[in-house]
Write a protein that holds these residues in place. Structure first.
Motif, mmCIF file in Angstrom:
data_model
loop_
_atom_site.group_PDB
_atom_site.id
_atom_site.type_symbol
_atom_site.label_atom_id
_atom_site.label_comp_id
_atom_site.label_asym_id
_atom_site.label_seq_id
_atom_site.Cartn_x
_atom_site.Cartn_y
_atom_site.Cartn_z
ATOM 1 N N ALA A 11 0.839 -1.202 0.000
ATOM 2 C CA ALA A 11 0.000 0.000 0.000
ATOM 3 C C ALA A 11 0.866 1.241 0.000
ATOM 4 C CB ALA A 11 -0.898 -0.010 1.231
ATOM 5 N N ASN A 12 0.219 2.349 -0.308
ATOM 6 C CA ASN A 12 0.914 3.633 -0.226
ATOM 7 C C ASN A 12 0.046 4.564 0.598
ATOM 8 O OD1 ASN A 12 1.793 6.349 -0.886
ATOM 9 N ND2 ASN A 12 3.093 5.352 -2.412
ATOM 10 N N LEU A 13 0.564 4.948 1.771
ATOM 11 C CA LEU A 13 -0.230 5.783 2.672
ATOM 12 C C LEU A 13 0.396 7.163 2.752
ATOM 13 C CD1 LEU A 13 -0.471 2.784 4.911
ATOM 14 C CD2 LEU A 13 -2.542 4.088 4.500
ATOM 15 N N ARG A 14 -0.259 8.102 2.105
ATOM 16 C CA ARG A 14 0.205 9.489 2.056
ATOM 17 C C ARG A 14 1.674 9.581 1.678
ATOM 18 N NH1 ARG A 14 -3.060 13.285 6.167
ATOM 19 N NH2 ARG A 14 -4.985 12.107 6.124
ATOM 20 N N GLY A 15 1.980 8.888 0.597
ATOM 21 C CA GLY A 15 3.327 9.027 0.055
ATOM 22 C C GLY A 15 4.348 8.079 0.644
ATOM 23 N N GLN A 16 3.970 7.292 1.652
ATOM 24 C CA GLN A 16 4.916 6.333 2.235
ATOM 25 C C GLN A 16 4.494 4.920 1.848
ATOM 26 O OE1 GLN A 16 7.726 7.105 4.160
ATOM 27 N NE2 GLN A 16 7.285 9.235 3.567
ATOM 28 N N GLU A 17 5.444 4.151 1.330
ATOM 29 C CA GLU A 17 5.140 2.782 0.955
ATOM 30 C C GLU A 17 5.037 1.912 2.204
ATOM 31 O OE1 GLU A 17 7.570 1.456 -2.517
ATOM 32 O OE2 GLU A 17 5.512 1.865 -3.184
ATOM 33 N N SER A 18 4.133 0.927 2.162
ATOM 34 C CA SER A 18 3.954 0.042 3.310
ATOM 35 C C SER A 18 3.848 -1.386 2.808
ATOM 36 C CB SER A 18 2.700 0.450 4.085
ATOM 37 O OG SER A 18 2.538 -0.379 5.213
ATOM 38 N N PHE A 19 4.713 -2.268 3.333
ATOM 39 C CA PHE A 19 4.731 -3.669 2.899
ATOM 40 C C PHE A 19 4.253 -4.577 4.034
ATOM 41 C CE2 PHE A 19 7.591 -1.373 0.203
ATOM 42 C CZ PHE A 19 7.469 -1.953 -1.043
ATOM 43 N N GLY A 20 2.967 -4.497 4.303
ATOM 44 C CA GLY A 20 2.424 -5.366 5.350
ATOM 45 C C GLY A 20 1.734 -4.573 6.434
ATOM 46 N N MET A 21 1.282 -5.280 7.476
ATOM 47 C CA MET A 21 0.518 -4.621 8.531
ATOM 48 C C MET A 21 0.909 -5.180 9.894
ATOM 49 S SD MET A 21 -3.613 -4.308 8.766
ATOM 50 C CE MET A 21 -4.081 -5.721 9.725
ATOM 51 N N ILE A 22 1.078 -4.264 10.859
ATOM 52 C CA ILE A 22 1.273 -4.696 12.254
ATOM 53 C C ILE A 22 -0.129 -4.832 12.853
ATOM 54 C CG2 ILE A 22 2.320 -4.125 14.468
ATOM 55 C CD1 ILE A 22 4.333 -2.386 12.944
ATOM 56 N N CYS A 23 -0.417 -5.990 13.484
ATOM 57 C CA CYS A 23 -1.809 -6.335 13.800
ATOM 58 C C CYS A 23 -2.199 -6.060 15.250
ATOM 59 C CB CYS A 23 -2.062 -7.817 13.522
ATOM 60 S SG CYS A 23 -1.698 -8.264 11.814
ATOM 61 N N ALA A 24 -3.476 -5.703 15.418
ATOM 62 C CA ALA A 24 -4.094 -5.643 16.738
ATOM 63 C C ALA A 24 -4.819 -6.976 16.967
ATOM 64 C CB ALA A 24 -5.080 -4.480 16.809
ATOM 65 N N GLU A 25 -5.202 -7.222 18.234
ATOM 66 C CA GLU A 25 -5.865 -8.481 18.597
ATOM 67 C C GLU A 25 -7.094 -8.771 17.743
ATOM 68 O OE1 GLU A 25 -7.381 -8.760 22.524
ATOM 69 O OE2 GLU A 25 -5.455 -9.371 23.359
ATOM 70 N N ASP A 26 -7.957 -7.752 17.641
ATOM 71 C CA ASP A 26 -9.246 -8.009 16.996
ATOM 72 C C ASP A 26 -9.086 -8.290 15.504
ATOM 73 O OD1 ASP A 26 -8.551 -5.428 16.391
ATOM 74 O OD2 ASP A 26 -10.621 -4.690 16.408
ATOM 75 N N GLU A 27 -8.038 -7.725 14.911
ATOM 76 C CA GLU A 27 -7.839 -7.943 13.472
ATOM 77 C C GLU A 27 -7.513 -9.408 13.169
ATOM 78 O OE1 GLU A 27 -6.215 -3.465 12.454
ATOM 79 O OE2 GLU A 27 -4.838 -4.976 13.204
ATOM 80 N N LEU A 28 -7.014 -10.111 14.185
ATOM 81 C CA LEU A 28 -6.666 -11.520 13.996
ATOM 82 C C LEU A 28 -7.717 -12.441 14.614
ATOM 83 C CD1 LEU A 28 -2.866 -11.196 14.754
ATOM 84 C CD2 LEU A 28 -3.905 -11.595 12.525
ATOM 85 N N GLY A 29 -8.755 -11.822 15.149
ATOM 86 C CA GLY A 29 -9.791 -12.640 15.783
ATOM 87 C C GLY A 29 -9.286 -13.294 17.064
ATOM 88 N N LEU A 30 -8.270 -12.689 17.704
ATOM 89 C CA LEU A 30 -7.702 -13.289 18.920
ATOM 90 C C LEU A 30 -8.338 -12.697 20.171
ATOM 91 C CD1 LEU A 30 -3.915 -13.240 17.954
ATOM 92 C CD2 LEU A 30 -5.553 -15.102 17.679
ATOM 93 N N GLY A 31 -9.084 -11.629 19.981
ATOM 94 C CA GLY A 31 -9.694 -10.975 21.131
ATOM 95 C C GLY A 31 -10.478 -9.786 20.636
#
Lengths: 809, 346
Positions: A107-127
């Motif tokens: 992804a490109n977020l406001r001019g900065q490239e991003s290769f992946g995501m650092i996850c929160a609990e809920d995004e992984l269905g862990l909590g």
């Protein structure tokens, strides 16, 4: 009770298929209400190391990080406020799949490239947490997949545990059941206990003054603990069943609670006044702030754990805010006890407070395992939090407290008879063995078994028979019809009558209502009742759900009138309802188990709006007293009861029009069987009803005892009848009933009198009405001559003409 | 009188008659009645011939009479044909003149309705009555001894948590189940075989989409000298098949009621999906319908019956729940709102 699969697996080997475990739990009597599988449907999520973290140049709330995923370092834009360099995090690589089939792309977020995501609990269905990204322990190794991280991916079962099975309120107890079902070994948790230094008694004085509520109380002292965060395994274990980590000492006690089902309490030994622990009755007026922040004023019936000065813990229910373990705590007094179930339950109810501890104590914890858990937990605390366990336990055991397993007898033949399956001694022994119910001895046809302490529900032979059924699986017991003698059964008379009443009213076009049997004082007040009306002898509920439902009904009418109003507001104007409800009246108490309440069925009828004669033609007229009277007459005709009708209730039934009303009376006993009439205008207004309403209240029990006409064939006339019409003009005060009374009873051949019409208007003087009657004459065996009819009819007309104020036209 | 004249009269009368009938027929039957009077009336022409017969010699009269009769028969026959044709035409005309619109709605009476719970309740009663169960009842406001203690639920027993109880007075409750009928019934009878059925209203402090503070249960009790848990399953299965259809399967799970042991909850295979899993059965394939078990010996002892001799089973289920399942009613609250739109469906 929430169970973690990985936690259960500590104690026994289980199938990989969670649905197999779920089915086993349900068939063992632990109904599975929900299964949650965490970490499924996730690919490409690994431990990542945040090697650098800087503010996004264009966006305040974003950070630009460098994340190492075990293979390479990539730039990642992160929106979490808690991200920082040096953290170990869960990192979804480009190409990763998150729950809901969510694919991670470059992804490109406001001019900065991003290769992946650092996850929160809920995004992984862990909590549920979306407070920020999930930060892992510093020892986590980058590149480790999510599935390989201990304690994160787990399956949980929400089971309902019946009150007789407190042993299943800990993972160990459920594991024992599953091990028996799947034929696997049970591994009990063991920890070596290293005692050292002075005896525990030298650090603290312990006294149990209330032995009745505290039959067993054990203290241990652990000196020199280092209170701090718990190790990761412990945090994960608690988290897997939704418990928050507090500190390492408290977490150990909570772990033991959810493992053994045995509550315990850790005190900061140095805060105990007089270095004393006393289990005693509370003094009335003493107060205590419990962990939920509430100030509890204690009652004399309460029992508490106290120090030399003050109450510290509401025993068995909840700890206090002082004396608990904090970061400053160095020396711990550890309590493991068996509190009396009834005493704890009464205490919890007095304070309307329930906790994990009280839930278990009131159902009964294992009375034989107290010492073992105290040793285990002391060892667990020492190994987890440091410190040394002082030598020996402080122990109290009440005289009557069991120290050996209970022995229960069982006759295999009786078990076979009660369950309807063949069972012999060998089979019985082997089935019970799996539940640690051990065979002790044999005495003729009777076997004796030692009951383990965790099964305090097994007291009688029948309790063991149920265990046999459970071990066999209820579903393997055959379904067999009992061979019982033929027996004809009549409906009870009241039930028979209720069916006849319902059926007739249904046939007449009424619909049966069903109302909740509650009433409000306001609704009763709206009935305009005289003070002495028995409908005022209501029974109030001590704990009503709401003000609308604060009383038991003394009449079904308020509920029916509310129903009419509800229908009226839905544009349903022509509504005909009836209901056989129940009325409850205050009565004298007649004995020790008397309720002081008299109850009986009451039939209510309520008609509103217009009575349509047919589905679409214009023939309809507003419901009125005569319509209602006709309905009631039809109903009485069907049950073959003749009652006396007393016209006009006056003020005796305040909800009725004083004149357009009647009372039904049993002609023999004089009992009132019912009242009916037009709704009083005040009541009409109070219930918000805008259309004509007529109501009846009929007492089925009085109707049942009224004389019934037997159903017998009657000879009937087959020869033609002769009819003669009479037109009368009378004053308004003259009633139909008065005119009928004028006609002599003994007129020969007079067979029927029928009113055809009542007319007011043109041709009839003001204040008068014209009545048109047909008198019918007939003979059972022959046709009448004109002369015979003429003679009879002349008697009728002469009597009518002679009456005051009657003019024959 | 000359016989020739008479014969000629007869002949010409016949010709005229036939001509008049033809004319009348062609004219759609107009004047048929007048014509009939003219020829066949008592003063008509044919009888006129008969009257003129006296002028003939005696030996000719029979032959002439015969001829007149033949003519009369012919006339009657021809008139009958025309008359029946005219009658047919008249009916046809009347039928075709109708203005009734057969597409109008039927003129119906307004039917009344029984409440769905009454339907299910009566059906349940009749089913068990057919197998020799007698109906019993007990108060809805009862002393807690009958509702709890006698059923092996002493005060401060955690099983009381399963019953959110309405209290009317100290020790007096709204019954939380129909099981109180068991106690009243057994106390009122000498020990012996029992087949009892008790439908009735029960009360719990509860009010949401699937719980109402008042609902209806049916209690079933069987006691005899050799009643086993497998008999309980047999009778329950029969009932489940009656309510949910042949082929319905039963699942029995261990549970806990202090007044039965062994205790069980009963599920039936989902009637909607047949067990495959759907919204109705929350994708489990099973629907919970009631609780049951063998009568606990403590209950029999409480009421003075010898549990060594008498054994039995009891089961109870919610009539409301059965009605919701049977008719697909989504919310228990609809049952007691008494709205016309609801009531008229049953």
């Amino acid at each position: 009770m929430l169970l973690s699969l990985s936690w259960l697996k500590r104690y026994t080997d289980l199938p990989d298929d969670a649905s197999e475990i779920s089915a086993a739990l349900t068939s063992l009597g632990f109904e599975v209400e929900a299964v949650q599988v965490r970490g499924t449907g996730i690919e490409g999520v690994v431990v990542g190391e945040v090697r650098a973290c800087a503010k996004h140049p264009e966006a305040d709330k974003l950070s630009v990080c460098r994340v190492f995923d075990g293979v390479e370092e990539v730039p990642v834009v992160c929106g979490a406020p808690n991200v920082a360099a040096g953290q170990k995090v869960l990192f979804a690589r480009v190409g990763a799949v998150l729950p809901g089939d969510f694919k991670i792309k470059k992804a490109n977020l406001r001019g900065q490239e991003s290769f992946g995501m650092i996850c929160a609990e809920d995004e992984l269905g862990l909590g549920e947490s979306h407070d920020g990204i999930l930060v892992l322990s510093a020892s986590s190794v980058p590149g480790t997949t999510l599935q390989e991280i201990p304690g994160l991916c787990d399956t949980t079962f929400e089971i309902s545990v019946t009150p007789n099975r407190p042993d299943a309120l800990g993972h160990l107890g459920v594991a024992r059941e599953l091990a028996a079902r799947f034929g696997k070994e049970l591994r009990l948790p063991e920890l070596p206990l290293a005692e050292s230094g002075a005896a525990a008694e030298s650090f603290v004085t312990m006294k149990v003054e209330d032995a009745a509520s505290t039959p067993r109380y054990i203290g241990r002292v652990i000196n020199g603990v280092k209170v701090g965060p718990s190790p990761e395994w412990l945090v994960h274990a608690l988290k897997s069943i939704g418990k928050k980590s507090i500190n390492n000492v408290v977490d150990c006690t909570n772990f033991a609670l959810m493992e053994w089902g045995q509550p315990s309490h850790a005190f900061d030994l140095d805060t105990l006044a007089g270095k004393t622990v006393v289990v005693r009755k509370a003094t009335a007026g003493e107060s205590l702030v419990t962990l939920d922040g509430e100030t509890r004023t204690l009652k004399a019936a309460d029992f508490v754990i106290a120090d030399a000065e003050k109450a510290l813990v509401l025993a068995g229910v909840m700890g206090g805010t002082v004396s608990g373990v904090t970061e400053k705590t160095v020396n711990v007094f550890l309590e493991v006890a068996y509190f009396d179930p009834r005493a704890v339950r009464a205490q919890a109810r007095r304070h309307t407070l329930s906790s994990d501890s009280s839930h278990r104590f009131e159902r009964g914890v294992d009375p034989l395992v107290t010492a073992r858990v105290s040793d285990y937990l002391a060892a667990l605390i020492a190994s987890t939090c440091g410190g040394s366990v002082a030598t020996g336990r402080l122990e109290f055991t009440a005289d009557l407290h069991p120290v050996t397993p209970r022995v229960v007898s069982l006759r295999p033949a009786r078990a076979a008879k009660l369950l309807g399956v063949p069972l012999d001694a060998a089979r019985v022994k082997s089935l019970l063995e799996g539940l640690e119910v051990r065979f002790v001895e044999e005495d003729g046809d009777t076997l004796r078994f030692a009951i383990p302490g965790f099964r305090n529900d097994l007291e009688r032979e029948v309790d063991l028979i149920e265990e046999l059924a459970r071990r066999l699986d209820y579903n393997t017991i055959p379904a067999v019809l009992p061979a019982l003698p033929l027996k004809p059964v009549d409906l009870p008379p009241a039930e028979e009558q209720a069916r006849a009443l319902r059926g007739t009213l249904r046939d007449l076009g009424l619909s049966e209502a069903l109302s909740l049997r509650f009433m409000s004082k306001r609704a009763l007040g709206n009935l305009n009742l005289a003070p002495e009306d028995s409908r005022n002898d209501f029974v109030p509920l001590k704990n009503p759900i709401s003000e609308e439902w604060e009383l038991l009904p003394t009449t079904p009418l308020p509920a029916l009138l509310h129903a009419l109003e509800r229908n009226q507001n839905m544009q349903e104007h022509d509504v005909r309802l009836f209901e056989i409800g129940r009325a409850f009246y205050r009565a004298e108490k007649t004995g020790p188990r008397s309720t002081g309440v008299r109850e009986e069925p009451v039939l209510g009828i309520a008609l509103m709006g217009e009575w349509k004669e047919s589905s679409w033609s214009a023939r309809k007229q507003p419901v009125d007293f005569t319509r209602l009277k006709g309905v009631v007459e039809n109903m009485l005709e069907r049950v073959r009861v003749d009652l006396e009708w007393v016209a006009g209730v006056g003020s005796k039934a305040g909800f009725l029009h004083p004149i357009e009303s009647a009372t039904l009376v049993d002609p023999v006993s004089g009992d009132v069987v019912g009242v009916l009439g037009t709704l009083h205008p005040k009541v009409q207004a109070a219930f918000g009803l805008k259309l004509p309403v007529v109501v009846a209240e009929i007492y089925p029990l009085a109707l049942l005892t009224a004389p019934h006409r037997p159903l017998k064939f009657q000879a009937y006339a087959t020869h033609p009848a002769s009819a003669r019409d009479v037109n009368l003009v009378v004053g308004e005060a003259m009633r139909h009933g008065d005119l009928l009374a004028v006609v002599p009873k003994n007129v020969a051949y007079l067979n029927a009198t029928r009113l055809n019409s009542v007319y007011r208007g043109k041709g009839v003087p003001e204040g008068h009405k014209a009545l048109h009657y047909t008198f019918t004459y007939r003979h059972m065996e022959r046709a009448l001559t004109d002369e015979e009819v003429g003679t009879s009819h002349a008697q009728v007309t002469a009597a009518l003409a002679a009456a005051d104020g009657v003019v024959i036209k | 009188m000359d016989s020739n004249n008479v014969n000629q009269d007869l002949e010409s009368l016949k010709i005229r008659l036939l001509a008049d009938l033809d004319t009348c027929d062609q004219g759609g039957g107009d004047g048929l009645e007048e014509l009939k009077v003219r020829y066949l009336g008592k003063k008509g022409e044919i009888y006129g011939l008969m009257r003129g017969m006296g002028a003939l010699p005696a030996d000719q009269r029979p032959a002439f009479g015969q001829m007149v009769n033949t003519l009369r028969d012919l006339a009657e026959e021809r008139f009958a044909v025309l008359e029946s044709r005219a009658a047919e035409q008249a009916i046809a005309a009347k039928l075709s003149a109708s203005t009734v619109d057969p597409t109008l709605p039927g003129t119906r009476s307004e039917l009344g309705h029984l409440h769905p719970l009454t339907v299910v309740r009566d059906d349940t009663i009749d089913f068990f009555r057919g197998m020799g169960f007698e109906l019993a009842e007990a108060p809805e406001v009862d002393h807690e001894w009958y509702n709890f203690e006698a059923l092996n639920i002493p005060p401060e027993h955690p099983a009381r948590d399963m019953h959110d109880t309405f209290y009317v007075d100290e020790g007096v409750v709204m019954r939380t189940h129909t099981s109180n009928v068991q106690v009243h019934y057994l106390l009122g009878h000498e020990p012996g075989p029992v087949r009892m059925l008790a439908p009735g209203c029960v009360y719990r402090v509860d009010n949401d989409a699937s719980h109402a503070p008042m609902f209806q249960q049916v209690e079933c009790l069987v006691i005899d000298e050799n009643i086993s848990f497998s008999h309980l399953k047999g009778v329950m299965l029969l009932w489940a098949e009656h309510v949910f259809g042949k082929g319905t399967k039963l699942r029995v799970r261990p549970s806990y009621f202090p007044f039965t042991e062994p205790s069980a909850e009963v599920d039936v295979s989902c009637s909607l999906c047949g067990g495959a899993g759907c919204r109705l059965c929350k994708h489990t394939g099973w629907i919970e319908v009631g609780g049951c078990g063998s009568v606990d010996p403590a209950v029999l002892t409480q009421v003075g019956w010898d549990p060594e001799r008498w054994t039995g089973f009891a089961f109870g289920f919610g009539i409301d729940r059965i009605a919701l399942l049977k008719y697909g009613i989504p919310n228990i609250g609809l049952l007691t709102r008494n709205e016309a739109g609801f009531l008229r469906q049953f």
